[in-house]
Design a protein around this motif. Structure first.
Motif, mmCIF file in Angstrom:
data_model
loop_
_atom_site.group_PDB
_atom_site.id
_atom_site.type_symbol
_atom_site.label_atom_id
_atom_site.label_comp_id
_atom_site.label_asym_id
_atom_site.label_seq_id
_atom_site.Cartn_x
_atom_site.Cartn_y
_atom_site.Cartn_z
ATOM 1 N N LYS A 1 6.174 -4.679 14.173
ATOM 2 C CA LYS A 1 5.635 -4.872 12.666
ATOM 3 C C LYS A 1 4.533 -3.967 12.293
ATOM 4 C CE LYS A 1 3.152 -8.626 10.000
ATOM 5 N NZ LYS A 1 2.335 -9.732 10.014
ATOM 6 N N ILE A 2 3.870 -3.961 13.246
ATOM 7 C CA ILE A 2 2.673 -2.726 13.002
ATOM 8 C C ILE A 2 3.253 -1.239 12.961
ATOM 9 C CG2 ILE A 2 0.706 -1.384 14.076
ATOM 10 C CD1 ILE A 2 -0.159 -4.361 15.534
ATOM 11 N N ASP B 1 6.285 -0.809 11.525
ATOM 12 C CA ASP B 1 6.786 -0.858 10.350
ATOM 13 C C ASP B 1 5.962 -0.711 9.174
ATOM 14 O OD1 ASP B 1 9.398 -1.110 11.226
ATOM 15 O OD2 ASP B 1 9.315 -3.405 11.235
ATOM 16 N N GLU B 2 4.708 -1.414 9.558
ATOM 17 C CA GLU B 2 3.619 -1.035 8.437
ATOM 18 C C GLU B 2 3.083 0.150 8.370
ATOM 19 O OE1 GLU B 2 0.629 -3.829 9.666
ATOM 20 O OE2 GLU B 2 1.798 -5.719 8.902
ATOM 21 N N GLU C 1 2.825 2.617 5.070
ATOM 22 C CA GLU C 1 1.658 2.669 4.494
ATOM 23 C C GLU C 1 1.240 4.295 4.853
ATOM 24 O OE1 GLU C 1 -1.130 0.135 5.755
ATOM 25 O OE2 GLU C 1 0.077 -1.786 5.322
ATOM 26 N N ASN D 1 -1.297 5.554 6.008
ATOM 27 C CA ASN D 1 -2.726 5.310 6.408
ATOM 28 C C ASN D 1 -3.348 6.950 6.641
ATOM 29 O OD1 ASN D 1 -3.106 2.634 6.450
ATOM 30 N ND2 ASN D 1 -2.203 2.439 8.512
#
Length: 585
Positions: A334-335, A337-338, A342, A344
């Motif tokens: 999940k991280i 995919d984020e 994003e 960042n």
């Protein structure tokens, strides 16, 4: 200056420029130079050099090039300009200027030589450093402490630590800079025992230490996981009342984490008045190596919520690794995919994709990991195939393992480790013919696998053990203690895991081989010598085998001992027969 106008003298300009240099007043210095030009004052070499020093100190390299207009130059002006280029990272320009200086007939002094040597770090310019060294040998400055410090730093950074030590031992006098350079050289090249021995010797001789010295020796202690030494050095730091240096605090966090004491590491982290991304990464890595995935994710979320320091690529790698070690593959994916969505401000690299492969591999999702590799936007490197092969060995998936192994042998045909892992995979599945083929291939290529070793600190000495060790001075006592421990824990339910022996021999011989594993020898030594009130701390250069892990858990349970084992990939903290890794590593 404005009032005096044409009456300004040398001493007036000198006083003004010195004040500008001390205050880093660029505007003030420019006004002084402008006044000289307007009044047609011709400054001597000394004042021109002071202007160059000011511009370099204010990081205005372009203005410092007034050096080019100087008809007369002395060794100080040449050295100032070389120093400016070096500090700005323009190493080739600094070396070129040094050559011009020699051709001009100006002979360098000790400061020139010490400065220009710092421009010779790096494989492509090391040879220039050796040429300068030959020049130094012919000069009066061969044994000058500044020049010696720069020389040994040059050789240490080039990986030539023995040459650096010869230079260090030849210095008639040493200061904190030369001592720190030697300790740092040892630590950076992994000669941790040598770094620690030298530091202890110099401490007995009364050497003063600065924050760089402490940061360097703490790095060496981290490599040894020498917890008691680490505490003593931390005590030195506190007593010396040094100013706050983030780099030293970061080193302490890393050291305590690698010594298995996250409590102390967290204490240093929480007391820091300010932190850099390296501080966060060090703390995250500590939790990750201990397999505390949930805390890794919580700390990462806290970092993002505080929003003072932005995560970098290392932060994201550490978080994914923490999820992998903590059996949190869903959260890790999940991280990831984020991150993909994003970004960042961080570009995802092949290493981030490699973490996902490791995460899936540890979770046993090997076919999915193989599909992920085929679909990733990067060409998979040896580390990614190696991660998949290692997972196949753990989960005994020969089919996927052969694919990963063959790709590895294509990419790195000379790396013995790849043959060893593939060999171990075949052995775990009982394919002894394939094992023999691999070992014959290794012999043909004259490859040697890295020998397994474990070490433990006791009474200010690091004791190292190899498999079936025959060299330790107390080897007979240690082997006797291993047999005693084995007999005792068998009564409590321990059964040797013979699958950890990768040789085609009978069961009795397999059990005998298991008893000779280096981590069992180190554990037995710890049981013989470490006080029951203290935990036993062991380091291992390779991944701990399943049987040694079980052995340590039973010893902990039966004898009521706390055991720390740091292997190549993570920490195992065992209390009352339970390991923090949850038997997942």
């Amino acid at each position: 200056m404005c009032i005096q106008g044409l009456d300004m003298k040398f001493k007036d300009y000198d006083a003004l420029l010195n004040a500008c240099v001390n205050l880093k007043s660029l505007r003030g210095g420019q006004r002084v130079q402008a006044h000289m030009i307007k009044t047609r004052y011709l400054p001597p070499v000394y004042l021109r050099t002071r202007l160059i020093v000011l511009y370099l100190k204010c990081e205005v390299l372009g203005d410092a090039r007034m050096f080019d207009e100087m008809r007369e130059r002395n060794v100080v002006s040449w050295t100032a300009m070389i120093s400016g280029y070096t500090k700005s990272g323009f190493y080739s320009e600094a070396l070129s200027l040094f050559v011009q200086m020699l051709r001009s007939g100006t002979y360098p002094n000790e400061f020139t030589l010490a400065t220009v040597l710092t421009s010779c770090t790096g494989a492509h310019v090391f040879e220039y450093g050796r040429q300068i060294h030959s020049l130094i040998v012919k000069s009066p400055f061969e044994f000058h402490v500044y020049v010696g410090s720069s020389l040994l730093d040059l050789y240490a950074k080039a990986g030539k630590i023995h040459e650096a030590r010869i230079i260090f031992d030849g210095l008639p006098e040493r200061d904190v800079v030369s001592c720190t350079a030697m300790i740092s050289g040892y630590a950076q090249l992994g000669f941790n025992n040598e770094a620690l021995e030298l530091f202890c010797t110099l401490q007995r001789d009364g050497m003063a230490s600065n924050y760089v010295t402490y940061a360097s020796i703490v790095t060496a202690i981290s490599g040894l996981a020498a917890f008691e030494y680490g505490k003593q050095v931390h005590g030195h730091v506190l007593r010396s009342e040094l100013s706050f240096f983030i780099v030293l605090q970061n080193s302490l966090i890393d050291m305590y984490s690698k010594c298995g004491n996250l409590t102390y590491g967290k204490r240093v982290f929480e007391k820091m008045p300010e932190r850099t991304v390296i501080s966060w990464n060090a703390m995250l890595a500590g939790y990750s190596k201990h397999g505390i995935g949930k805390t890794v994710v919580d700390l990462y979320n806290r970092m993002r919520e505080e929003n003072k320091i932005k995560p970098d690529s290392t932060t994201l790698l550490t978080v994914l690794s923490g999820c992998s070690h903590g059996a949190m593959e869903n959260i890790g994916l999940k991280i990831f995919d984020e991150m993909m969505a994003e970004k960042n401000g961080v570009d995802l690299s092949v290493e981030h994709y490699g973490c996902v492969v490791d995460l899936l591999g540890r979770a046993g999702q090997l076919e999915r990991a193989l599909r992920f590799i085929k679909e990733m936007p990067f060409e998979p490197n040896a580390a990614i195939w190696g991660s998949l092969l290692g997972a196949c060995r753990v989960h005994k998936n020969v089919e996927v393992g052969k694919i990963a192994g063959n790709r590895l042998l294509e990419i790195e045909p000379e790396n013995a480790r790849n043959y060893v892992i593939l060999c171990n995979l075949y052995a775990s599945d009982g394919k002894w013919d394939e094992v023999r083929k691999m070992r014959e291939l290794m012999k043909e290529k004259t490859m040697l696998k890295e020998p397994g070793k474990s070490w433990i600190e006791f009474n200010r000495t690091v004791h190292t053990f190899y498999a079936s060790d025959r060299f330790h001075p107390r080897k007979e006592e240690v082997f006797s203690k291993v047999r005693e421990l084995s007999d005792r824990i068998k009564a409590a339910g321990y059964s040797p895991d013979l699958s950890s022996v990768l040789y085609d021999v009978d069961e009795e011989q397999k059990e005998k081989l298991l008893l000779g594993h280096s981590e069992k020898l180190a554990l037995a030594f710890g049981m013989m010598n470490v006080s029951e009130a203290k935990p036993i701390r062991i380091m291992k250069n390779l991944r701990i085998c399943v049987d040694c892990h079980n052995f340590a858990k039973f010893v902990s349970k039966v004898y009521g001992r706390e055991v720390f084992i740091r292997d190549k990939s993570r920490f195992h903290h065992i209390v009352n027969g339970m390991c923090l890794c949850g038997d997942y590593w």
